[in-house]
Design a protein around this motif. Sequence first.
Motif, short mmCIF file in Angstrom:
data_model
loop_
_atom_site.label_atom_id
_atom_site.label_comp_id
_atom_site.label_asym_id
_atom_site.label_seq_id
_atom_site.Cartn_x
_atom_site.Cartn_y
_atom_site.Cartn_z
N ILE A 72 0.86 -1.19 0.00
CA ILE A 72 0.00 0.00 0.00
C ILE A 72 0.89 1.23 0.00
O ILE A 72 1.70 1.42 0.91
CB ILE A 72 -0.93 0.02 1.25
N ARG A 73 0.75 2.07 -1.03
CA ARG A 73 1.63 3.23 -1.17
C ARG A 73 0.82 4.50 -1.43
O ARG A 73 0.16 4.63 -2.45
CB ARG A 73 2.62 3.00 -2.33
N ASP A 74 0.84 5.38 -0.46
CA ASP A 74 0.31 6.73 -0.62
C ASP A 74 -1.13 6.75 -1.16
O ASP A 74 -1.42 7.41 -2.15
CB ASP A 74 1.24 7.54 -1.54
N VAL A 75 -2.00 6.04 -0.47
CA VAL A 75 -3.41 5.96 -0.90
C VAL A 75 -4.24 6.99 -0.16
O VAL A 75 -4.21 7.08 1.06
CB VAL A 75 -3.97 4.54 -0.65
N SER A 76 -4.98 7.78 -0.92
CA SER A 76 -5.85 8.81 -0.34
C SER A 76 -7.24 8.73 -0.98
O SER A 76 -7.36 8.57 -2.20
CB SER A 76 -5.27 10.21 -0.57
N PHE A 77 -8.28 8.85 -0.15
CA PHE A 77 -9.64 8.89 -0.67
C PHE A 77 -10.59 9.34 0.44
O PHE A 77 -10.21 9.41 1.61
CB PHE A 77 -10.08 7.52 -1.20
N LYS A 78 -11.83 9.66 0.07
CA LYS A 78 -12.86 10.06 1.01
C LYS A 78 -14.11 9.22 0.80
O LYS A 78 -14.41 8.80 -0.32
CB LYS A 78 -13.20 11.54 0.83
N VAL A 79 -14.83 8.97 1.89
CA VAL A 79 -16.12 8.29 1.82
C VAL A 79 -17.13 9.16 2.54
O VAL A 79 -16.91 9.56 3.69
CB VAL A 79 -16.08 6.89 2.47
N GLY A 92 -1.31 -2.37 -8.20
CA GLY A 92 0.06 -2.34 -7.71
C GLY A 92 0.22 -1.63 -6.38
O GLY A 92 1.27 -1.01 -6.14
N GLY A 93 -0.77 -1.70 -5.52
CA GLY A 93 -0.69 -1.07 -4.21
C GLY A 93 -1.02 0.40 -4.19
O GLY A 93 -0.97 1.05 -3.14
N ARG A 94 -1.36 0.94 -5.35
CA ARG A 94 -1.70 2.36 -5.44
C ARG A 94 -3.15 2.53 -5.90
O ARG A 94 -3.73 1.62 -6.49
CB ARG A 94 -0.76 3.07 -6.42
N LEU A 95 -3.70 3.69 -5.64
CA LEU A 95 -5.05 4.01 -6.11
C LEU A 95 -4.93 4.48 -7.55
O LEU A 95 -4.40 5.57 -7.82
CB LEU A 95 -5.69 5.08 -5.22
N ALA A 96 -5.40 3.67 -8.49
CA ALA A 96 -5.26 3.99 -9.92
C ALA A 96 -6.32 4.97 -10.41
O ALA A 96 -6.15 5.60 -11.45
CB ALA A 96 -5.33 2.70 -10.73
N GLY A 97 -7.41 5.07 -9.65
CA GLY A 97 -8.47 5.99 -10.05
C GLY A 97 -9.79 5.57 -9.42
O GLY A 97 -9.86 4.61 -8.65
N GLU A 98 -10.83 6.29 -9.74
CA GLU A 98 -12.17 5.94 -9.26
C GLU A 98 -13.18 6.18 -10.36
O GLU A 98 -12.96 6.97 -11.28
CB GLU A 98 -12.53 6.74 -8.01
#
Length: 499
Positions: A272-279, A474-480
């Motif tokens: 997990i690398r530098d993942v950011s998001f909001k719910v 790959g452990g990153r957030l690729a998009g939404e």
Amino acid sequence: MEQNILLEMKNISKSFPSVKALDGVSLSVRRGTVHALMGENGAGKSTLMKCLFGIYSMDSGEIYLDGKPVSFKNPKDALENGVAMVHQELNQALKRSVSDNIWLGRYPTALGFVTLEGKMRQKTREIFSSLDIDISPDRIMSTMSVSERQMVEIAKAVSYNSGIIVLDEPTSSLNDREVEHLFRIIEKLKAQGCGIIYISHKMEEILRISDDVTVMRDGKHIATEPASKLTMDKIIKLMVGRELTERFPPKTNKIGGVALEVKGLSTRYAPIRDVSFKVRQGEIVGVAGLGGAGRTELLESIFGLLERTGGSISLHGKKALNRTPREAKKNGFALLTEERRSTGIFGILDITENTVISGLPKYRVGGLLLSDKKMKRDTQWSIKSMRIKTPSHRTKIRSLSGGNQQKVILGRWLLTDPEVLLLDEPTRGIDVGAKYEIYQLIIDLASKGKCVLMVSSEMPELLGVCDRILVMSGGRLAGEVDASSATQEDIMALAAKYV
């Protein structure tokens, strides 16, 4: 017996205390075909296969293999006679190597010592090569993903030169690419004349890969039809005994302001690398991605199961450190894990104990004692709400079907009234009727203003239940993507971004 019939089970019956699990069930499997076995959780599918495999002794009935009567005393007896079974819940020696697990119980020995380890590894490589499996025989099982371990178990079944191979929910932990690989393996086995018994709740797969389909309900044989003559609606009607017009409940949840915020999340021992998001409040957010993308690890790091090296978690504007699961639970988080057998259920305890174990303090009376009345009341609510098939609330959870075990765990967490519900494959191994009920519970929870973060390998499920879908790669957030307008192709394109 018809010449092309490889396996025939006639009038199999099996009873347990308080329940008749099988009532005169018959099943015939043709050589070189895939025979799907379908039914709701608790219909008796796994029990029937355990009678075949020698795990259970049947009360009555007959089994014929290649026209000859058989009755296996135990799984070793079944394996040595050409019947192999890949269980839904993997039971492997996790501290041992892949090669050790393949040949466990049949090591070549001399004078009581294991010999020819090099030959075992070479033979393992040959089997893997024939199945296009790219896994080193020397890898330790505990370092591997669930999907990789499942492929090892399938290879082990093949290594016995089995004529009958039972696959119990084989794709429950596989992504689309791995499913295609499994289907190629199945085609090879069919070409070799194997009979495959395929247990699954995924009807798209059943209609695509099966030659024949048998449907069971409440321990009885309901129908056997060629797969070419069946539709999804007809299978559902046979399984549940009623029409099920919609696969997903209507969305009634209202989305509010931001409730959960994750910033720059990274972990020490997981990808997990530098993942950011909001719910947002009342929102259902899906998490998609290929195997190894970090979906499970994302939920586990939020819940305090994995050590974080960076980032922060906030709930309703307040920092939630979540350094341990205990702390995460106190902060209003709940996690339904992917592997219910190893990290979900307490197998030796009954349904009541498994239901209330996450909220024991609220059942205290007089400081030390627990109120049986309150625990029974909440357990009965869970059994009724989740439609759990069980003789009693005092039944040992290990005696329930996998899907009913999953319902118990979900009910356990719902009783804690969490603010954030983290779901890892919540409908894995669950029949279509029960899936609908779980989807409804998830939507109801969101309608109360709760946040839901849901990992699933089934893209139609993510698109049908979620409001928004985060895609890991790959452990990153690729998009939404917006679930109401996205396609499976959109999700797959993002999932392959960092592979």
